[in-house]
Scaffold this motif. Structure first.
Motif, PDB file in Angstrom:
ATOM      1  N   PHE A 215       7.894   5.060  -3.753  1.00  0.00           N
ATOM      2  CA  PHE A 215       7.802   5.815  -5.011  1.00  0.00           C
ATOM      3  C   PHE A 215       9.192   6.033  -5.599  1.00  0.00           C
ATOM      4  O   PHE A 215       9.412   5.815  -6.804  1.00  0.00           O
ATOM      5  N   VAL A 216      10.125   6.481  -4.790  1.00  0.00           N
ATOM      6  CA  VAL A 216      11.478   6.741  -5.280  1.00  0.00           C
ATOM      7  C   VAL A 216      12.112   5.465  -5.805  1.00  0.00           C
ATOM      8  O   VAL A 216      12.717   5.451  -6.895  1.00  0.00           O
ATOM      9  N   ASP A 217      11.963   4.363  -5.072  1.00  0.00           N
ATOM     10  CA  ASP A 217      12.556   3.093  -5.505  1.00  0.00           C
ATOM     11  C   ASP A 217      11.930   2.597  -6.805  1.00  0.00           C
ATOM     12  O   ASP A 217      12.623   2.040  -7.664  1.00  0.00           O
ATOM     13  N   ALA A 218      10.625   2.805  -6.949  1.00  0.00           N
ATOM     14  CA  ALA A 218       9.920   2.274  -8.120  1.00  0.00           C
ATOM     15  C   ALA A 218      10.180   3.077  -9.376  1.00  0.00           C
ATOM     16  O   ALA A 218      10.027   2.566 -10.493  1.00  0.00           O
ATOM     17  N   ARG A 326       2.268  -2.410   5.550  1.00  0.00           N
ATOM     18  CA  ARG A 326       3.681  -2.325   5.920  1.00  0.00           C
ATOM     19  C   ARG A 326       4.588  -3.177   5.021  1.00  0.00           C
ATOM     20  O   ARG A 326       5.751  -3.401   5.366  1.00  0.00           O
ATOM     21  N   ASP A 327       4.080  -3.619   3.891  1.00  0.00           N
ATOM     22  CA  ASP A 327       4.902  -4.352   2.918  1.00  0.00           C
ATOM     23  C   ASP A 327       5.528  -3.333   1.971  1.00  0.00           C
ATOM     24  O   ASP A 327       5.006  -3.063   0.887  1.00  0.00           O
ATOM     25  N   ALA A 328       6.653  -2.771   2.387  1.00  0.00           N
ATOM     26  CA  ALA A 328       7.286  -1.709   1.606  1.00  0.00           C
ATOM     27  C   ALA A 328       7.755  -2.216   0.252  1.00  0.00           C
ATOM     28  O   ALA A 328       7.586  -1.548  -0.772  1.00  0.00           O
ATOM     29  N   GLU A 329       8.371  -3.418   0.226  1.00  0.00           N
ATOM     30  CA  GLU A 329       8.833  -3.965  -1.049  1.00  0.00           C
ATOM     31  C   GLU A 329       7.661  -4.238  -1.979  1.00  0.00           C
ATOM     32  O   GLU A 329       7.727  -3.965  -3.182  1.00  0.00           O
ATOM     33  N   GLY A 330       6.575  -4.771  -1.419  1.00  0.00           N
ATOM     34  CA  GLY A 330       5.397  -5.026  -2.230  1.00  0.00           C
ATOM     35  C   GLY A 330       4.784  -3.741  -2.758  1.00  0.00           C
ATOM     36  O   GLY A 330       4.299  -3.683  -3.894  1.00  0.00           O
ATOM     37  N   PHE A 331       4.821  -2.686  -1.942  1.00  0.00           N
ATOM     38  CA  PHE A 331       4.271  -1.403  -2.374  1.00  0.00           C
ATOM     39  C   PHE A 331       5.116  -0.823  -3.506  1.00  0.00           C
ATOM     40  O   PHE A 331       4.578  -0.282  -4.478  1.00  0.00           O
TER      41      PHE A 331
END
Length: 381
Positions: A215-218, A326-331
């Protein structure tokens, strides 16, 4: 028809699906069989508590009975002695016609007794009982031995039935009936732009740290974006510390555990629902999360994972966005796609429509009742 609802603990506020069966199955013509009771009885139903102090005679017999039951049934959890006699007497005195065991593990304890009493028994698989429990070869064997004793099996998702089948646990009368949601109470309200919500225990299966980081990254360039967390658990303090390290305390709020009505009110004004569900190290999975069904009924766009029964609820690109576990970048990318989507109103309307069509718990309760009646009617299923 009079039904006995069998559960491990009574009363648990968060087990809305079980509480609904107790209150409303067959117009509320129900009694409760519980492993334990916390003393609360909001539905004022006849109650039998299975776990009680053993008499001296039953205590002496316990080792031999446990060995016998494990050899014959695959489990030592069956009531015996005075507990068995008292439960049979309760079922007779209450004129019980059918038993619905919430969770497959509850059915293990009651199926032989139900057969002895001539009362048909069904079970409802919901998540842990058809995922983590299956890591045990003993439970797999016990489930296989139990299947012929059951009149039918219900699961909240096809995913769980497939899990059971891979372990050799199948039943000819198996049905997928989600727990559902009260679509008359969970409704869309006026949405706050950029608002996100995550609901659930702070445990590995919910991956709250991934949700927070993504959320923070996006939303780094979106100062009005906000994420509310509702829930508590062992990872809560880690999540709070991560929010501090990310300098995100101004846009991430931790509300702790909240009553169900507070969740409903928050969903009404929330635009996006985030849930990064994963398979835990011990094999524990979701079934089909009730929180996602509630979010859809409230017109929230869901960002989640291709985990357990979630793809059975979310139509990708129409009502939400899904990524691999567990795909953090994809999330992160999926959250970004959601909050910048040009057609969020249409997606929210579609989510609400799907909830009405698939997850109206009045309709699903009627389906469960119809399945039980048809099974027990001569010439039925």
């Amino acid at each position: 028809m009079r039904a006995a609802i069998a559960t491990s603990d009574y009363h648990v506020m968060g087990e809305t699906f079980i509480n609904r069966h107790i209150a409303h199955l067959f117009d509320g013509n129900t009694v409760v069989i519980a492993g334990r009771s916390n003393g609360e009885d909001p539905y004022h139903k006849p109650l039998f508590v299975r776990r009680r102090r053993l008499s001296a005679g039953d205590m002496a017999r316990l080792p031999a009975v446990s060995v016998w039951n494990r050899a014959r049934h695959g489990t030592s959890r069956l009531p015996f002695g005075s507990a068995r006699r008292d439960l049979l007497a309760f079922l007779r005195s209450e004129n019980v016609d059918v038993i619905l065991a919430e969770f497959g593990t509850q059915a293990l304890a009651l199926a032989p007794l139900a057969n002895a009493a001539g009362i048909p028994i069904f079970t409802y698989y919901r998540g842990t009982d058809a995922s983590k429990a299956l890591q045990s070869k003993r439970i797999q064997r016990a489930y296989r031995l139990m299947m012929p004793r059951l009149a039918g099996v219900v699961s909240v998702s096809q995913f769980l039935l497939d899990n059971l089948a891979r372990a050799g646990v199948t039943h000819p009368n198996a049905h997928v009936i989600p727990s559902g949601v009260d679509v008359r109470r969970f409704r869309p309200g006026e949405k706050r732009p950029g608002s996100c919500l995550a609901v659930g225990r702070f445990v590995e299966k919910k991956a709250p740290l991934t949700t927070l980081q993504s959320f923070v990254d996006a939303t780094r360039d979106m100062p009005d974006a906000r994420l509310d967390f509702i829930g508590d658990g062992p990872l809560l303090e880690d999540a709070k510390a991560l929010a501090e390290r990310l300098d995100a305390s101004d846009k991430v709020i931790f509300h702790g555990a909240q009553p169900h009505d507070a969740v409903r009110e928050r969903l009404e004004t929330t635009q996006f629902f985030l849930q990064h569900s994963v398979t835990a190290a011990d094999g524990n999975t979701e079934g089909l999360p009730t929180a996602i069904q509630e979010a859809m009924a409230a017109g929230c766009i869901t960002v989640s994972t291709r985990h357990a029964g979630i793809p059975e609820a979310i139509d990708e690109g129409e009502t939400g966005f899904l990524v691999e576990e567990r795909d953090a970048e994809g999330f992160t990318a999926a959250i970004r796609s959601a909050v910048t989507a040009p057609d969020t109103d249409a997606m929210a309307t579609r989510a609400r429509t799907v909830a009405e069509e698939r997850f109206d718990n009045d309709r699903l309760l009627a389906r469960l009742e119809d399945m039980i009646r048809e099974t027990l009617t001569p010439g039925g299923v």
